[in-house]
Design an enzyme around this catalytic site. Structure first.
Site, PDB file in Angstrom:
ATOM      1  N   SER A 147     -90.656 -16.015  54.886  1.00  0.00           N
ATOM      2  CA  SER A 147     -91.875 -15.589  55.573  1.00  0.00           C
ATOM      3  C   SER A 147     -92.856 -14.934  54.598  1.00  0.00           C
ATOM      4  CB  SER A 147     -91.507 -14.668  56.745  1.00  0.00           C
ATOM      5  OG  SER A 147     -92.597 -14.475  57.602  1.00  0.00           O
ATOM      6  N   ASP A 223     -89.976 -22.425  65.259  1.00  0.00           N
ATOM      7  CA  ASP A 223     -90.481 -21.145  64.757  1.00  0.00           C
ATOM      8  C   ASP A 223     -91.710 -20.741  65.565  1.00  0.00           C
ATOM      9  OD1 ASP A 223     -91.817 -19.132  63.168  1.00  0.00           O
ATOM     10  OD2 ASP A 223     -90.682 -19.841  61.434  1.00  0.00           O
ATOM     11  N   HIS A 256     -87.540 -18.477  63.499  1.00  0.00           N
ATOM     12  CA  HIS A 256     -87.959 -17.712  62.324  1.00  0.00           C
ATOM     13  C   HIS A 256     -86.902 -16.708  61.857  1.00  0.00           C
ATOM     14  CE1 HIS A 256     -91.330 -16.697  59.686  1.00  0.00           C
ATOM     15  NE2 HIS A 256     -91.099 -15.419  59.865  1.00  0.00           N
TER      16      HIS A 256
END
Length: 281
Positions: A147, A223, A256
């Site tokens: 991320s 995600d 995620h």
């Protein structure tokens, strides 16, 4: 520079440690984790640096990803810094995506952030110098992240292709200049000049790169941030237009979380081990 060991745990035949030290770059005390594989007891090993995402510390990756098993198999050390400076005197914000836990791996130029928020210099210069002076490792480096940390890994590798043998990322923020997370952080840390933002935007960097290390990106199709914050297609298109061929794999059903990271971390460690143990041209 004095290191204080905070944790020392046997793990897959090696050692998972956490250290604290005074960072001159960040102007505060900071912590980082080091995993040394079993073979490090006999010889120096290459290093994979891992950069974590928003709200994380060094603990998230070492506790949740399961990377030590693969690092032990491949003979690679893992080094995991915190995601931002810390301390009572370090500026913060009232939300998760700015301030502590959200350093974005850049060198801030605006007050009140510029004194401490210099994670780019810390990861690229101060931390490797410290690690290579105190642990049985070589100067062969790779970098990966998740991320916000995937953003940091790509930026750092693209800006320093001579210092990193390979780069990978899970669900990275590839075009921070074009998404809310990046626009908020860059405005606060760097100001309103969008030209200055380009030095920390992987999509901008890959478009003008003259050299790139091997790039691997994995992204979950479920995600929740895929379309609003991550936009991997922007990076892939810019890279291919510039003549580069990053590996981008999309995975149905994955979100995620660290469940996603743990599912594919073995693939990433193998990607880096191949580059780290290859003969340097």
């Amino acid at each position: 520079m004095q290191l204080e060991r905070l944790e020392h745990r046997a793990c897959f035949g090696g050692w998972q440690d956490v250290y604290r030290h005074r960072s001159h770059v960040l102007d505060c005390d900071t912590s980082f984790a080091v995993y040394l594989p079993p073979v490090a007891a006999q010889k120096a090993v290459p290093v994979l640096y891992w950069l974590s995402g928003l709200t994380c510390t060094e603990q998230n990756f070492i506790a949740k990803a399961g990377a030590q098993r693969y690092a032990a198999e491949h003979g690679v050390a893992l080094v995991v810094p915190d995601t931002s400076p810390r301390g009572e005197h370090v500026p913060d914000a009232d939300n998760y995506d700015l301030g502590k836990g959200a350093g974005f791996y850049l060198n801030a130029t605006r007050e009140p952030w510029s004194r401490h928020y210099r994670m780019y210099d810390y990861v690229v210069d101060e931390l490797p110098a410290l690690v290579e002076a105190n642990f049985p490792v070589t100067d062969a480096r790779a970098v990966s992240g998740h991320s916000m940390g995937g953003h940091g890994a790509l930026v750092i590798a693209l800006r320093n292709p001579d210092r990193y043998r390979s780069v990978s990322a899970f669900a990275p923020i590839v075009a921070p200049s074009q998404v809310p997370w990046g626009e908020k952080a860059f405005t606060a840390y760097l100001g309103d000049d969008r030209e200055a933002w380009k030095d920390y935007d992987a999509t901008e960097l890959v478009a003008r790169a003259t050299q790139v290390p091997p790039i691997l990106i994995d992204q979950g199709e479920a995600d929740e941030f895929l379309r609003s914050q991550l936009r991997p297609e922007l990076f892939k298109a810019a890279a291919e237009k510039a003549g580069w061929s990053p590996q981008l794999a999309m995975h149905a059903g994955y979100d995620h979380s660290y469940y996603f990271v743990a599912s594919f971390i073995g693939k990433h460690v193998a990607h880096h081990a191949q580059a780290l143990y290859a003969e340097k041209l």
